[in-house]
Design an enzyme around this catalytic site. Structure first.
Site, mmCIF file in Angstrom:
data_model
loop_
_atom_site.group_PDB
_atom_site.id
_atom_site.type_symbol
_atom_site.label_atom_id
_atom_site.label_comp_id
_atom_site.label_asym_id
_atom_site.label_seq_id
_atom_site.Cartn_x
_atom_site.Cartn_y
_atom_site.Cartn_z
ATOM 1 N N HIS A 23 0.855 -1.196 0.000
ATOM 2 C CA HIS A 23 0.000 0.000 0.000
ATOM 3 C C HIS A 23 0.885 1.237 0.000
ATOM 4 O O HIS A 23 0.814 2.073 0.910
ATOM 5 C CB HIS A 23 -0.948 0.018 1.209
ATOM 6 C CG HIS A 23 -2.009 -1.038 1.146
ATOM 7 N ND1 HIS A 23 -2.721 -1.444 2.253
ATOM 8 C CD2 HIS A 23 -2.492 -1.766 0.117
ATOM 9 C CE1 HIS A 23 -3.584 -2.388 1.899
ATOM 10 N NE2 HIS A 23 -3.456 -2.598 0.602
ATOM 11 N N HIS A 79 -11.249 -10.378 -5.719
ATOM 12 C CA HIS A 79 -10.935 -9.017 -5.259
ATOM 13 C C HIS A 79 -10.050 -8.379 -6.315
ATOM 14 O O HIS A 79 -9.112 -9.015 -6.818
ATOM 15 C CB HIS A 79 -10.218 -9.136 -3.908
ATOM 16 C CG HIS A 79 -9.692 -7.879 -3.322
ATOM 17 N ND1 HIS A 79 -10.221 -6.631 -3.551
ATOM 18 C CD2 HIS A 79 -8.651 -7.678 -2.451
ATOM 19 C CE1 HIS A 79 -9.541 -5.738 -2.856
ATOM 20 N NE2 HIS A 79 -8.574 -6.334 -2.199
ATOM 21 N N ASP A 83 -2.710 -6.655 -6.191
ATOM 22 C CA ASP A 83 -1.923 -7.803 -5.724
ATOM 23 C C ASP A 83 -2.637 -9.130 -6.021
ATOM 24 O O ASP A 83 -2.030 -10.195 -5.900
ATOM 25 C CB ASP A 83 -1.596 -7.695 -4.229
ATOM 26 C CG ASP A 83 -2.794 -7.393 -3.367
ATOM 27 O OD1 ASP A 83 -3.683 -6.668 -3.824
ATOM 28 O OD2 ASP A 83 -2.839 -7.876 -2.220
ATOM 29 N N ASP A 166 -8.277 -11.836 0.964
ATOM 30 C CA ASP A 166 -7.489 -11.135 2.002
ATOM 31 C C ASP A 166 -7.818 -11.634 3.416
ATOM 32 O O ASP A 166 -6.937 -11.686 4.286
ATOM 33 C CB ASP A 166 -7.762 -9.628 1.951
ATOM 34 C CG ASP A 166 -6.944 -8.911 0.887
ATOM 35 O OD1 ASP A 166 -5.869 -9.414 0.511
ATOM 36 O OD2 ASP A 166 -7.386 -7.837 0.435
ATOM 37 N N TYR A 194 -1.365 -7.901 10.417
ATOM 38 C CA TYR A 194 -2.200 -7.729 9.227
ATOM 39 C C TYR A 194 -3.604 -7.259 9.625
ATOM 40 O O TYR A 194 -4.134 -6.292 9.086
ATOM 41 C CB TYR A 194 -2.266 -9.070 8.498
ATOM 42 C CG TYR A 194 -2.967 -9.089 7.172
ATOM 43 C CD1 TYR A 194 -2.271 -8.826 5.998
ATOM 44 C CD2 TYR A 194 -4.312 -9.423 7.078
ATOM 45 C CE1 TYR A 194 -2.904 -8.885 4.770
ATOM 46 C CE2 TYR A 194 -4.948 -9.479 5.855
ATOM 47 C CZ TYR A 194 -4.244 -9.211 4.702
ATOM 48 O OH TYR A 194 -4.885 -9.264 3.492
#
Ligand code: FEO
Length: 499
Positions: A23, A79, A83, A166, A194
């Site tokens: 990010h 998603h 990534d 994720d 995370y």
């Protein structure tokens, strides 16, 4: 390279040992990461997610060694963040008519990133399913904001594997794929890092989504995440852990972080920390300088804490920029049910502390009284910082501290002026511990000096041999390089000992 996951499922992802930032520079990666893509070969051949765009060519080369790309019947994109869908452009150049199953929101973000509105998107919603043969189906579960509005999970019946994207993942790299194979402490540390740094703002959604998935009563034999390991040994453990973290999680922990222009605010932080420990030795107190420590570790500690103390020197009547940045991050992470207080040193005005207090209040923290010290804290100010820590410990105690034992804070007169603007008035009597170093027998006119931070006593009769200060050295002759052997602060935090 592929790794067998279960029956006709193989991992076809990409390890990234080198990556350090995620990010942008928002998330510091300390143990590498992986971008997990899965190939399912039943009567239909299905690819679940791709990898980060930087590895597009390697991904396709690897995949082509495993199968003829044209044999892929469809792609599931759980998603659209780069990534996971990053290699889609390169892949679709090879198989441009292959259907892509995703949520409606994902079409917007996939097209926004890849600029191919002509791709054959198939929109799915929670509960939709598709038969892939051999008696197995893929069932889709929308999971908006876990981590983007487009996110979803995909469940494979028969094998009972949940492709969670994720959720339940971690930035962690190991050549071994399964949770039972890797270092458990490293794994859980990265899971918490995370969750706390990425998913905290969405905790209420995490709870609701997990309850919704559990309500389907589907067996879950594995959770195949899109970062890090695959949960095959007791996969429910990470679901239970997420429920705990999502429930306004806190431990008996206080985190102090600060930035300091001239070490003065740092001195305050140390004294406050020691004051907390005086009153409540059971609480974990962690102290960080935001200029020197890992930001994500600080935020993980905030996540684990019942309360935080945020300090800054005043500079141009505002707080120091790294503290302002941290407060912005903390506001965005939307921590719940935590307490906070501001502190800091100043010269001619103390605007930083007031601004920190306001920002903490706006961020939803239950704020306690702030503490300011003018210029470099002298002995009296250090004592007040320590007392402030003691009072904070009592205010924020998770249990009754009836038996707390408090190290004595010496009562001294100071020639300098220190001006804590506000003090918390303690509700309980602070007990003085007999037999501590500063309570040992000294004559009323002894020449001893005591450290206002840790209570270590300098006795001229003994000197300090470890720093080549001979017995018989009076305090005025003690060199300026002297540091308190206990807390490593300098002469200026020492005051006359008055037994
Ligand atoms: Fe791993 Fe939201 O991307």
């Amino acid at each position: 390279m592929t790794i067998h996951v279960k029956n006709n499922i193989h991992w076809v992802g990409q390890r990234d040992w080198e990556v350090q930032d995620f990010h942008g520079t928002e998330y510091k990666i300390t143990k590498g990461t992986s971008y997990n893509s899965y190939l399912i070969r039943e009567e239909k051949t299905v690819l679940i997610d791709t990898v980060d765009h930087r590895f597009s060519q390697q991904f396709i080369q690897n995949l082509e060694m495993e199968i003829d790309l044209k044999s892929i019947d469809f792609i599931v994109i759980n998603h659209a963040e780069e990534d996971h869908s990053g290699a889609l452009s390169a892949l679709m150049e090879k198989i441009p008519t292959t259907p892509i199953y995703c949520t409606e929101a994902a079409i917007d973000s996939i097209v926004g990133h890849h600029h191919h509105p002509e791709w054959d998107f198939k929109t799915v919603k929670t509960g939709d399913n598709i038969d892939i043969g051999n008696g197995k189906q893929l069932v889709f579960v929308e999971a908006p904001m876990l981590h983007w509005p487009d996110s979803m999970m995909t469940y494979l019946t028969g094998d009972a594997v949940l492709f969670s994207n994720d959720a339940f993942g971690q930035h962690y790299c190991d050549e071994r794929l399964f949770n039972d194979e890797v270092d458990q402490n490293e794994l859980m540390e990265q899971c918490l890092r995370y969750y706390s740094n990425i998913l905290t703002p969405f905790s209420s959604l995490v709870t609701a989504k997990i309850k919704e998935v559990l309500s389907f009563n589907l067996p879950v034999d594995m959770i195949a995440t899109s970062h890090g390991i695959v949960w095959r040994d007791n996969p429910v453990q990470i679901i239970e852990q997420y429920l705990e973290w999502a429930g306004d999680y806190q431990e008996d922990r206080i985190t102090i972080f600060y930035d300091s222009m001239s070490n003065n605010t740092r001195m305050m932080a140390d004294a406050i920390a020691q004051g907390i420990h005086d009153v409540d030795p059971g609480v974990a107190v962690k102290v960080f300088n935001v200029s020197k420590h890992d930001k994500n570790e600080i935020l993980a500690n905030v996540f684990r804490s019942k309360g935080i103390l945020v300090g800054s020197s005043t500079m141009n009547n505002v707080m120091m920029p790294k503290i302002a940045g941290m407060l912005e991050e903390i506001t965005g992470l939307r921590f719940k049910a935590k307490k906070a207080a501001a502190f800091g040193s100043y010269g001619w005005n103390g605007g930083a502390v007031d601004r920190i207090h306001a920002r903490l209040t706006d961020a939803g923290f239950e704020t306690a009284v702030s503490l300011k010290a003018k210029w470099r804290p002298d002995g009296k100010a250090m004592r007040e910082c320590r007392e402030h820590g003691q009072n904070i410990a009592k205010l924020w105690a998770k249990k009754t501290l009836l038996n707390s034992v408090v190290a004595p804070v010496p009562v001294v007169e100071q020639p300098q002026v220190s001006q804590p603007v506000e003090q918390v008035v303690p509700d309980a009597v602070v007990n003085v511990q007999p037999g501590t170093q500063s309570a040992q027998a000294h004559s009323a006119d002894c020449q001893c000096m005591v450290c206002t931070v840790c209570n270590w006593v300098y006795d001229p009769a003994k000197g300090e041999p470890n720093q080549d200060i001979e017995p018989g050295t009076v305090w005025s002759d003690v060199p300026d390089y002297f540091l308190c052997p206990e807390c490593h602060l300098g002469k200026d935090v020492f005051v006359e000992y008055k037994g």
